[in-house]
Design a protein around this motif. Structure first.
Motif, mmCIF file in Angstrom:
data_model
loop_
_atom_site.group_PDB
_atom_site.id
_atom_site.type_symbol
_atom_site.label_atom_id
_atom_site.label_comp_id
_atom_site.label_asym_id
_atom_site.label_seq_id
_atom_site.Cartn_x
_atom_site.Cartn_y
_atom_site.Cartn_z
ATOM 1 N N PRO A 167 0.806 -1.232 0.000
ATOM 2 C CA PRO A 167 0.000 0.000 0.000
ATOM 3 C C PRO A 167 0.831 1.271 0.000
ATOM 4 O O PRO A 167 0.398 2.293 -0.521
ATOM 5 C CB PRO A 167 -0.834 -0.118 1.288
ATOM 6 N N LEU A 168 2.041 1.235 0.581
ATOM 7 C CA LEU A 168 2.871 2.434 0.585
ATOM 8 C C LEU A 168 3.383 2.755 -0.805
ATOM 9 O O LEU A 168 3.870 3.859 -1.056
ATOM 10 C CB LEU A 168 4.045 2.265 1.544
ATOM 11 N N SER A 169 3.282 1.785 -1.719
ATOM 12 C CA SER A 169 3.743 2.015 -3.083
ATOM 13 C C SER A 169 2.604 2.226 -4.067
ATOM 14 O O SER A 169 2.737 3.000 -5.017
ATOM 15 C CB SER A 169 4.602 0.829 -3.555
ATOM 16 N N PHE A 170 1.452 1.549 -3.862
ATOM 17 C CA PHE A 170 0.443 1.532 -4.923
ATOM 18 C C PHE A 170 -0.987 1.840 -4.462
ATOM 19 O O PHE A 170 -1.932 1.567 -5.191
ATOM 20 C CB PHE A 170 0.457 0.164 -5.621
ATOM 21 N N GLN A 171 -1.152 2.413 -3.271
ATOM 22 C CA GLN A 171 -2.511 2.661 -2.789
ATOM 23 C C GLN A 171 -3.273 3.630 -3.693
ATOM 24 O O GLN A 171 -4.471 3.473 -3.927
ATOM 25 C CB GLN A 171 -2.476 3.208 -1.364
ATOM 26 N N VAL A 172 -2.596 4.651 -4.214
ATOM 27 C CA VAL A 172 -3.275 5.625 -5.085
ATOM 28 C C VAL A 172 -3.778 4.926 -6.349
ATOM 29 O O VAL A 172 -4.923 5.147 -6.779
ATOM 30 C CB VAL A 172 -2.325 6.779 -5.462
ATOM 31 N N LEU A 173 -2.962 4.066 -6.936
ATOM 32 C CA LEU A 173 -3.375 3.335 -8.139
ATOM 33 C C LEU A 173 -4.564 2.432 -7.848
ATOM 34 O O LEU A 173 -5.514 2.373 -8.644
ATOM 35 C CB LEU A 173 -2.197 2.508 -8.665
ATOM 36 N N VAL A 174 -4.537 1.738 -6.721
ATOM 37 C CA VAL A 174 -5.654 0.860 -6.358
ATOM 38 C C VAL A 174 -6.932 1.671 -6.172
ATOM 39 O O VAL A 174 -8.015 1.284 -6.647
ATOM 40 C CB VAL A 174 -5.327 0.066 -5.071
ATOM 41 N N ASP A 175 -6.820 2.811 -5.486
ATOM 42 C CA ASP A 175 -8.003 3.654 -5.260
ATOM 43 C C ASP A 175 -8.587 4.167 -6.582
ATOM 44 O O ASP A 175 -9.809 4.165 -6.776
ATOM 45 C CB ASP A 175 -7.639 4.841 -4.363
ATOM 46 N N LEU A 176 -7.721 4.590 -7.502
ATOM 47 C CA LEU A 176 -8.208 5.100 -8.786
ATOM 48 C C LEU A 176 -8.798 3.975 -9.640
ATOM 49 O O LEU A 176 -9.795 4.174 -10.337
ATOM 50 C CB LEU A 176 -7.074 5.797 -9.538
ATOM 51 N N ALA A 177 -8.178 2.786 -9.571
ATOM 52 C CA ALA A 177 -8.715 1.646 -10.317
ATOM 53 C C ALA A 177 -10.087 1.262 -9.784
ATOM 54 O O ALA A 177 -10.995 0.909 -10.556
ATOM 55 C CB ALA A 177 -7.758 0.458 -10.220
#
Length: 468
Positions: free
Chosen positions: A70-80
């Motif tokens: 999550p510290l690396s890809f939380q923004v991508l997951v949220d946008l997806a």
């Protein structure tokens, strides 16, 4: 047809085709053996086509891979999730995702990120531009078509063993690849924007608040900025090395133990040039902290004509500028250094327009928070001297010590008021402990030794009392 046990315990199937166009060809779990029976000193090698053989233990989905970090890809997951693409990335197969990390989105200009959040079609277009409908193992240079129907250019595969050549997609370095149950994830640190996407121009505004943030800039000085290196004199930041002793205040020198940012070829239009009445000037990113007359630190972008900086330096003028001679942010143990002769600067930045962070009604300076947050990095790199050969990611951020903390703190500032207060409250308790540990055991070890002796004496005295 033969089933054999691999070294790791998995079962693989070796099959020789009989008849048809593949007559006589040998396959291992469906992957063709292209050059069999290559004798080696300790065995035999059967060369296969470049696609790897995946054991059953390679499970999970692309989304599982992203949510595990999550510290690396939380923004991508949220946008997806917002774009309704989570199910596709979880169950679609085979798929390849070029995954932008949190830092990649933090680098976008604010108006671009706002546009993607507000325009669902644009968001879907950008995200699907990162997805290729096949397992893409980057076996050769070339152009691939994305789910969005755009094209991505892969380069660097022919020199995969050359440390000086990066594996890139559209000129962006791919810094890690992971195989998952339904495809491949290639990690990148810049968002890929489809060339035909029309992004509205930002609304014009003025003042520090309009251009504050990471978009278009970063957290450092230009390469032409100078510092006083001990026994060497004024030296450009572009020429500094880890271990150089630089002036931090008056006649005090401290070593550079790391560079939070070191990008020799980088450019930015997010800088200000501050000129002083003494004739000195400095080019620095708007977020970077500078010391002022009362010992406090303020973001460079908030400084105005007439302000008095530390060392009785008076500001004559401030203007926005672009720089093209690299970006540099050296770290010293005290978290400060003197630049261009007399301007006292911090090693750190401000994440908002204020010089302080308010937590539960109590103000804490950005300088104290950042310096305390740096404690683990300082222990490993300064006190233990383990970072002399540190590396930097595609954006010039120190790998591990720069990119991950920056992504984490960016996320924290994006939380709601209650959640942010809870996180910061916990961090402050930890930071206070860090300060005690550093003062006692690292900065002043004699104090720690004396304290330990006194503690042992007290324990022995209490033990004797209990015996009596």
């Amino acid at each position: 047809r033969l089933e054999v046990e691999a070294f790791g315990g998995a079962t693989i199937t070796v099959e020789k085709k009989d008849g048809g166009i593949q007559d006589g060809l040998v396959f291992v779990d469906g992957v063709q053996v292209t050059a069999p029976d290559i004798e080696a000193s300790n065995g035999v090698v059967h060369s296969i086509s470049a696609r790897p053989i995946l054991p059953d233990c390679v499970t999970g989905s692309i989304v599982t891979e992203l949510t595990s970090a999550p510290l690396s890809f939380q923004v991508l997951v949220d946008l997806a999730s917002k774009a309704g693409l989570v199910d596709t990335l979880s169950n679609g197969s085979p798929l390849t995702l070029f995954a932008p990390n949190n830092l990649a989105f933090a680098k976008l200009d604010k108006h671009v990120l706002d546009f993607l959040n507000d325009d669902m079609d644009a968001l879907v277009k950008v995200l699907t531009y990162h997805v290729v409908p096949t397992n893409l193992y980057l076996e050769e240079d070339g152009v691939v078509t994305t789910v969005e129907s755009g094209e991505l250019t892969i380069t660097g595969t022919t020199a995969a063993d050359d440390d000086d050549v990066d594996l890139e997609v559209n000129g962006i370095r791919i810094y890690e690849t992971n195989l998952v149950g339904n495809g491949v994830v290639h990690r990148i640190s810049t968002v890929l924007i489809p060339p035909d996407l029309v992004i509205p121009e930002p609304e014009p505004c003025s003042g520090f608040g309009c251009d504050f943030g990471f978009g278009g800039g970063f957290v450092c000085f230009s390469g032409s900025t100078t510092v006083d290196v001990q026994n060497k004199g004024q030296t450009k930041m572009s020429e500094l090395q880890i271990g150089d002793n630089i002036a931090v205040d008056g006649q005090t020198y401290e070593p550079i133990y790391s560079f939070g940012h070191r990008a020799p070829s980088a450019k930015s239009d997010n800088f200000v040039e501050i000129k002083t009445t003494a004739g000195n000037n400095v080019q620095v990113s708007k977020e970077h902290l500078l010391f002022v007359e009362d010992g406090k630190t303020v973001a460079a972008g908030s400084i105005q004509k007439g302000d008095r900086l530390a060392n009785d330096v008076i500001v004559q003028s401030v203007k926005s500028v672009s720089i093209n001679d690299g970006l540099y942010a050296p770290f010293t143990p005290s978290g400060k250094y003197v630049v261009n002769g007399d301007i006292l600067a911090s090693s750190f930045i401000s994440f908002d327009n204020d010089s302080q962070v308010n937590v539960g009604g109590i103000n804490f300076s950005n300088q104290w928070m950042s310096h305390s947050f740096e404690f683990p990095h300082r222990v490993v790199c300064h006190y233990l001297g383990q970072c002399k050969n540190e590396t930097y990611d595609a954006d010039g951020l120190s790998e591990g010590w720069g990119n991950y903390p920056l992504a984490f703190i960016t996320q924290v500032f994006g939380l709601g008021t209650v959640a942010k207060t809870l996180v910061f409250s916990t961090m402050i308790v930890v930071f206070a402990a860090f300060n005690i540990i550093e003062t006692t055991f690292f900065a002043y070890p004699v104090v720690g030794f004396v304290a330990a002796i006194m503690a042992m004496a007290m324990m022995k005295k209490n033990k004797n009392k209990n015996i009596l």
